[in-house]
Write an enzyme that holds these catalytic residues in place. Structure first.
Site, PDB file in Angstrom:
ATOM      1  N   ARG A 158       6.651   9.665   7.913  1.00 28.75           N
ATOM      2  CA  ARG A 158       6.923   9.125   6.570  1.00 28.75           C
ATOM      3  C   ARG A 158       6.470  10.063   5.450  1.00 28.75           C
ATOM      4  O   ARG A 158       6.999  10.009   4.345  1.00 28.75           O
ATOM      5  CB  ARG A 158       6.198   7.783   6.398  1.00 28.75           C
ATOM      6  N   GLU A 203       0.816  -1.224   0.000  1.00 24.85           N
ATOM      7  CA  GLU A 203       0.000   0.000   0.000  1.00 24.85           C
ATOM      8  C   GLU A 203       0.846   1.269   0.000  1.00 24.85           C
ATOM      9  O   GLU A 203       0.460   2.293  -0.579  1.00 24.85           O
ATOM     10  CB  GLU A 203      -0.897   0.021   1.250  1.00 24.85           C
ATOM     11  N   ASP A 204       1.998   1.203   0.653  1.00 24.91           N
ATOM     12  CA  ASP A 204       2.801   2.419   0.816  1.00 24.91           C
ATOM     13  C   ASP A 204       3.435   2.892  -0.493  1.00 24.91           C
ATOM     14  O   ASP A 204       3.907   4.023  -0.577  1.00 24.91           O
ATOM     15  CB  ASP A 204       3.883   2.179   1.883  1.00 24.91           C
ATOM     16  N   ARG A 239      12.944   1.499   1.957  1.00 28.21           N
ATOM     17  CA  ARG A 239      11.784   0.953   1.234  1.00 28.21           C
ATOM     18  C   ARG A 239      11.643   1.507  -0.193  1.00 28.21           C
ATOM     19  O   ARG A 239      10.755   1.096  -0.927  1.00 28.21           O
ATOM     20  CB  ARG A 239      10.502   1.217   2.043  1.00 28.21           C
ATOM     21  N   HIS A 242       1.184   5.609  10.569  1.00 26.93           N
ATOM     22  CA  HIS A 242       0.493   6.155   9.397  1.00 26.93           C
ATOM     23  C   HIS A 242      -0.904   6.609   9.796  1.00 26.93           C
ATOM     24  O   HIS A 242      -1.469   6.116  10.777  1.00 26.93           O
ATOM     25  CB  HIS A 242       0.329   5.076   8.317  1.00 26.93           C
ATOM     26  N   CYS A 291      -2.586  -2.227   4.301  1.00 22.14           N
ATOM     27  CA  CYS A 291      -1.227  -2.055   3.780  1.00 22.14           C
ATOM     28  C   CYS A 291      -0.774  -3.239   2.937  1.00 22.14           C
ATOM     29  O   CYS A 291       0.237  -3.148   2.254  1.00 22.14           O
ATOM     30  CB  CYS A 291      -0.248  -1.767   4.896  1.00 22.14           C
TER      31      CYS A 291
HETATM   32  C1  CIR Z   1       7.103  -0.058   7.774  1.00 22.45           C
HETATM   33  O1  CIR Z   1       7.489   0.295   8.888  1.00 22.45           O
HETATM   34  O2  CIR Z   1       7.185   0.686   6.798  1.00 22.45           O
HETATM   35  C2  CIR Z   1       6.528  -1.442   7.604  1.00 22.45           C
HETATM   36  N1  CIR Z   1       7.189  -2.351   8.487  1.00 22.45           N
HETATM   37  C3  CIR Z   1       5.058  -1.448   7.846  1.00 22.45           C
HETATM   38  C4  CIR Z   1       4.310  -0.649   6.855  1.00 22.45           C
HETATM   39  C5  CIR Z   1       2.851  -0.705   7.086  1.00 22.45           C
HETATM   40  N2  CIR Z   1       2.186   0.026   6.087  1.00 22.45           N
HETATM   41  C6  CIR Z   1       0.938   0.456   6.164  1.00 22.45           C
HETATM   42  O3  CIR Z   1       0.289   0.268   7.170  1.00 22.45           O
HETATM   43  N3  CIR Z   1       0.460   1.130   5.141  1.00 22.45           N
END
Ligand code: CIR
Length: 253
Positions: A129, A64-65, A84, A159, A246
Site C-alpha cells: 500500500r 487511520e489509513d 479507498r 501494514h 486503524c
Molecule cells: C483494507 O484492506 O484497506 C481494509 N480492509 C483494512 C485496513 C486496515 N487498516 C489499518 O490497519 N490501518
C-alpha cells in the site's frame, strides 16, 4: 486528546480483505464492537469526533489509513488501494480544523497503517500500500518538523502496524517473528508471541491503553509498561484486516 472515528457502513461486508474469513462479516456485530471501541476511547479520556459512514466506501471506518498526524500537522494520504482514495475527503475536512494540512499527490501512495510514530521517530513501512514515493513525501513533510523518518520493509503483513504499535513515546510493541526488532533502531522493543499478532496493535491515550481482548501477553505487556489497560474486542472488524489503531486518528493538542 481528540480522536477521529467513522461509523461502520452497512456495506462493510464488501470491505477489502486479504483472505476470506471463515464466516461472513456480521455487520451488526461489527457496528456494536465499533461502538464499544469508541466508548473505550472516551473512557480513556479522548474527545471523540465521530463522522458518518459513507455507504459507497465499505472500508471507511478504517480511518487511520487516511491521515498521518505529528507535530500539529496532518498529512492527508493517498491510500494505496484505489477503492479507498475517496475516503480522505471527509478526513481532510475535519483535519483542516486542527492545524495545517498537506495533501499527498500522485503517484505517491501511503496508508496511515504503515506509519508508526514513537517519540520523534516515524517508522514507515514499505508495503503493497505504501510506496517509496509515499515515504518520501512523509519525510519531506515531517522531517522539517523535527521527526526522523525511517523506512522499514513490511514483508508479508498488510501494514507495518498489523504487527506492531507504539507502547508510549519510547517503546515498540512487536509480534515476534515478524519484523526484525533491529528495524526500530534506538527504541526498545517489547515482544508478544506470534500467536498474538493482533494483540501487538494497541492504542495509547495518555496513561490508558486499548488492548485487543483475549490477548493475555499483550495485556501483560501494556500493564508492565505502566498503562491501564482497557480490553476491546474488534474481532468482527479484523475479518476485514482492521486492528485497533486503524479505527481512529489521534490528535494531540
Ligand atoms: C483494507 O484492506 O484497506 C481494509 N480492509 C483494512 C485496513 C486496515 N487498516 C489499518 O490497519 N490501518
Amino acid at each position: 486528546m481528540k480522536a477521529i472515528v467513522r461509523d461502520v457502513p452497512a456495506s462493510l461486508g464488501r470491505a477489502l480483505r486479504r483472505t476470506e474469513p471463515s464466516s461472513p462479516i456480521d455487520v451488526a456485530r461489527a457496528a456494536r464492537q465499533h461502538e464499544a471501541y469508541v466508548e473505550a476511547l472516551m473512557r480513556a479520556g479522548a474527545d471523540v469526533i465521530a463522522l458518518e459512514a459513507d455507504e459507497a466506501l465499505p472500508d471507511c471506518c478504517f480511518v487511520e489509513d487516511c491521515a498521518v498526524r505529528a507535530g500539529g500537522t496532518t498529512l492527508v494520504t493517498r491510500p494505496g488501494a484505489p477503492e479507498r482514495r475517496a475516503e480522505v475527503d471527509a478526513i481532510a475536512a475535519v483535519a483542516g480544523r486542527h492545524g495545517p494540512v498537506v495533501t499527498m499527490q500522485e503517484p505517491a501512495t501511503l496508508d496511515g497503517g504503515d506509519c508508526l510514530r514513537v517519540g520523534r521517530s516515524i517508522y514507515v513501512g514499505l508495503s503493497q500500500r505504501t510506496s517509496a514515493e509515499g515515504a518520501g513525501v512523509l519525510a519531506a513533510v515531517f522531517g522539517p518538523l523535527g521527526y526522523e523518518v525511517v523506512t522499514v520493509e513490511v514483508g508479508d503483513a498488510l501494514h507495518l502496524k498489523s504487527v506492531c504499535s507504539a507502547l508510549g513515546d519510547e517503546r515498540v510493541l512487536l509480534a515476534e517473528g515478524t519484523i526484525p526488532a533491529a528495524a526500530f533502531s534506538g527504541h526498545p522493543v517489547v515482544l508478544v508471541p506470534r500467536a498474538e499478532e493482533l494483540g501487538a496493535n494497541v492504542v495509547i491515550v495518555g496513561r490508558r491503553a486499548l488492548v485487543q481482548a483475549r490477548h493475555p501477553a499483550a495485556l501483560h505487556a501494556v500493564s508492565a509498561a505502566g498503562f491501564d489497560a482497557i480490553e476491546v474486542d474488534t474481532s468482527e472488524l479484523y475479518k476485514a484486516d482492521g486492528a485497533l489503531t486503524c479505527l481512529s486518528i489521534l490528535i494531540d493538542p
